[in-house]
Design a protein around this motif. Structure first.
Motif, mmCIF file in Angstrom:
data_model
loop_
_atom_site.group_PDB
_atom_site.id
_atom_site.type_symbol
_atom_site.label_atom_id
_atom_site.label_comp_id
_atom_site.label_asym_id
_atom_site.label_seq_id
_atom_site.Cartn_x
_atom_site.Cartn_y
_atom_site.Cartn_z
ATOM 1 N N LYS A 124 -6.703 12.469 1.056
ATOM 2 C CA LYS A 124 -5.715 11.390 0.934
ATOM 3 C C LYS A 124 -4.309 11.957 1.105
ATOM 4 O O LYS A 124 -3.885 12.254 2.205
ATOM 5 C CB LYS A 124 -5.883 10.680 -0.418
ATOM 6 C CG LYS A 124 -7.088 9.756 -0.465
ATOM 7 C CD LYS A 124 -6.897 8.545 0.430
ATOM 8 C CE LYS A 124 -7.980 7.502 0.252
ATOM 9 N NZ LYS A 124 -7.757 6.316 1.114
ATOM 10 N N ALA A 125 -3.575 12.142 0.007
ATOM 11 C CA ALA A 125 -2.169 12.530 0.094
ATOM 12 C C ALA A 125 -2.012 13.939 0.658
ATOM 13 O O ALA A 125 -2.838 14.818 0.408
ATOM 14 C CB ALA A 125 -1.519 12.445 -1.281
ATOM 15 N N CYS A 181 5.366 -0.900 2.640
ATOM 16 C CA CYS A 181 4.319 -1.431 3.517
ATOM 17 C C CYS A 181 3.688 -2.624 2.812
ATOM 18 O O CYS A 181 2.897 -2.472 1.888
ATOM 19 C CB CYS A 181 3.281 -0.348 3.799
ATOM 20 S SG CYS A 181 1.869 -0.948 4.740
ATOM 21 N N THR A 227 0.797 -1.223 0.000
ATOM 22 C CA THR A 227 0.000 0.000 0.000
ATOM 23 C C THR A 227 0.834 1.280 0.000
ATOM 24 O O THR A 227 0.286 2.360 -0.211
ATOM 25 C CB THR A 227 -0.934 0.040 1.227
ATOM 26 O OG1 THR A 227 -0.152 -0.134 2.411
ATOM 27 C CG2 THR A 227 -1.989 -1.058 1.129
ATOM 28 N N ASP A 228 2.139 1.187 0.240
ATOM 29 C CA ASP A 228 2.959 2.393 0.196
ATOM 30 C C ASP A 228 4.421 2.024 0.017
ATOM 31 O O ASP A 228 4.842 0.897 0.338
ATOM 32 C CB ASP A 228 2.789 3.207 1.480
ATOM 33 C CG ASP A 228 3.160 4.672 1.283
ATOM 34 O OD1 ASP A 228 3.362 5.087 0.120
ATOM 35 O OD2 ASP A 228 3.236 5.403 2.285
ATOM 36 N N SER A 273 -4.879 7.930 7.096
ATOM 37 C CA SER A 273 -4.341 7.330 5.873
ATOM 38 C C SER A 273 -2.947 7.876 5.610
ATOM 39 O O SER A 273 -1.971 7.385 6.170
ATOM 40 C CB SER A 273 -5.289 7.559 4.692
ATOM 41 O OG SER A 273 -5.582 8.926 4.511
ATOM 42 N N PHE A 274 -2.807 8.929 4.805
ATOM 43 C CA PHE A 274 -1.481 9.446 4.471
ATOM 44 C C PHE A 274 -0.901 10.236 5.647
ATOM 45 O O PHE A 274 -1.637 10.874 6.419
ATOM 46 C CB PHE A 274 -1.557 10.341 3.239
ATOM 47 C CG PHE A 274 -1.706 9.575 1.946
ATOM 48 C CD1 PHE A 274 -0.645 9.463 1.065
ATOM 49 C CD2 PHE A 274 -2.908 8.982 1.615
ATOM 50 C CE1 PHE A 274 -0.779 8.772 -0.137
ATOM 51 C CE2 PHE A 274 -3.057 8.283 0.423
ATOM 52 C CZ PHE A 274 -1.981 8.166 -0.450
ATOM 53 N N SER A 323 1.172 4.675 9.679
ATOM 54 C CA SER A 323 -0.241 4.869 10.021
ATOM 55 C C SER A 323 -0.936 3.513 10.072
ATOM 56 O O SER A 323 -0.752 2.661 9.208
ATOM 57 C CB SER A 323 -0.927 5.791 9.007
ATOM 58 O OG SER A 323 -1.029 5.184 7.736
ATOM 59 N N TYR A 347 -0.420 0.945 6.857
ATOM 60 C CA TYR A 347 -1.151 1.451 5.698
ATOM 61 C C TYR A 347 -0.300 2.438 4.898
ATOM 62 O O TYR A 347 -0.087 2.260 3.716
ATOM 63 C CB TYR A 347 -2.466 2.108 6.134
ATOM 64 C CG TYR A 347 -3.294 2.587 4.965
ATOM 65 C CD1 TYR A 347 -3.748 1.687 3.998
ATOM 66 C CD2 TYR A 347 -3.622 3.922 4.810
ATOM 67 C CE1 TYR A 347 -4.497 2.110 2.917
ATOM 68 C CE2 TYR A 347 -4.379 4.356 3.734
ATOM 69 C CZ TYR A 347 -4.810 3.453 2.790
ATOM 70 O OH TYR A 347 -5.550 3.880 1.720
ATOM 71 N N LYS A 348 0.206 3.497 5.567
ATOM 72 C CA LYS A 348 1.069 4.464 4.902
ATOM 73 C C LYS A 348 2.320 4.700 5.732
ATOM 74 O O LYS A 348 2.338 4.460 6.944
ATOM 75 C CB LYS A 348 0.333 5.785 4.665
ATOM 76 C CG LYS A 348 -0.777 5.676 3.622
ATOM 77 C CD LYS A 348 -0.221 5.348 2.240
ATOM 78 C CE LYS A 348 -1.305 5.194 1.202
ATOM 79 N NZ LYS A 348 -0.768 4.866 -0.129
ATOM 80 N N GLU A 365 -4.477 2.251 9.975
ATOM 81 C CA GLU A 365 -5.842 2.667 9.645
ATOM 82 C C GLU A 365 -6.876 1.980 10.529
ATOM 83 O O GLU A 365 -7.823 2.608 10.996
ATOM 84 C CB GLU A 365 -6.121 2.359 8.172
ATOM 85 C CG GLU A 365 -7.447 2.894 7.675
ATOM 86 C CD GLU A 365 -7.712 2.502 6.241
ATOM 87 O OE1 GLU A 365 -8.237 3.342 5.491
ATOM 88 O OE2 GLU A 365 -7.395 1.362 5.873
ATOM 89 N N ASP A 382 -3.025 10.337 -5.002
ATOM 90 C CA ASP A 382 -1.693 10.712 -4.556
ATOM 91 C C ASP A 382 -1.135 11.773 -5.497
ATOM 92 O O ASP A 382 -1.598 11.916 -6.639
ATOM 93 C CB ASP A 382 -0.782 9.483 -4.537
ATOM 94 C CG ASP A 382 0.402 9.636 -3.593
ATOM 95 O OD1 ASP A 382 0.576 10.741 -3.021
ATOM 96 O OD2 ASP A 382 1.165 8.667 -3.432
#
Length: 229
Positions: A150-151, A22, A8-9, A100-101, A63, A50-51, A65, A201
């Motif tokens: 998000k980002a 991740c 995811t990242d 999230s981000f 992070s 997650y991030k 989530e 993103d």
């Protein structure tokens, strides 16, 4: 160790020429050398990441989530500390809701975008609660709102940039301002050159040009040339 599952990242550690991933499906964070990509090295196991973010001291920020938390890890000693959230899901200043981000600035403050609370919070180092820096007024198109952010990126002047997923735009909050401005998008959902499609993103290059990752029906990467002013 030569495979990934639902990553995811990914971030780059320029100090040792590696990438950190991740690996969510395997509940782990792995590091792959850019000199030898045959196998990855497991940094942290049994983690619902997650991030990711990394600071200039090589501390890793993650992070969670599902746990509504952000943790900082020393990947050498595996010591960790809670840096944001930790009081269950919620939208008061001591809690996070679906973080999230994340972004870490030069003062080691952690910025967190909360998908469900429609806001971005800033957690100063060692703080027990966060400061609202964008959104927090529910879902909507007003300039004081960000819908399912998000980002996030913070520049050297502490100006905040955030992707507004639901309203297909990238927003900027000038440091000290009371509302946001739209820098790209904001022209409804679509595939025209001035439209975005669920911007997930984005990143700036060294010249200040903006690259945006669009998702859903119009999956693509757009480049925007940003004026100097």
């Amino acid at each position: 160790t030569n495979q990934l599952s639902m990553p995811t990242d990914i971030i780059v550690n320029r100090k040792n020429n590696s990438i950190i991933i991740c690996d969510r499906g395997n509940r782990r964070i792995v590091q792959w050398s850019l000199r030898n990509t045959t196998n990855g090295n497991i940094l942290i196991s049994n983690i619902d990441c997650y991030k990711l973010a990394i600071d200039d001291q090589d501390y890793l920020y993650v992070s969670h989530e599902l746990q509504h938390e952000v943790w900082r890890w020393n990947v050498k000693s595996l010591e960790n500390i809670l840096v944001a959230g930790g009081n269950g899901p919620g939208d008061d200043s001591t809690r996070l809701h679906k973080p999230s981000f994340i972004f870490v600035d030069k003062d080691y403050s952690v910025y967190v975008s909360e998908h469900l609370s429609c806001r971005v919070m800033k957690w100063i180092k060692n703080a027990k609660e966060g400061i609202l820096v964008a959104g927090g007024y529910g879902e909507g198109k007003l300039l004081i709102q960000v819908s399912h952010p998000k980002a996030i990126i913070v520049d050297h002047l502490n100006n905040l940039y955030v992707s507004d997923l639901r309203h297909h735009r990238i927003m900027r909050r000038i440091n000290g301002a009371s509302d946001n401005t739209i820098i790209v998008g904001g022209n409804d959902y679509g595939n025209k050159s001035n439209q975005l499609s669920y911007p997930t993103d984005f990143v700036f290059d060294r010249y200040g040009n903006l690259y945006v990752l669009n998702s859903n029906d119009f999956s693509r990467i757009q480049k925007f040339y940003i004026a100097s002013n």
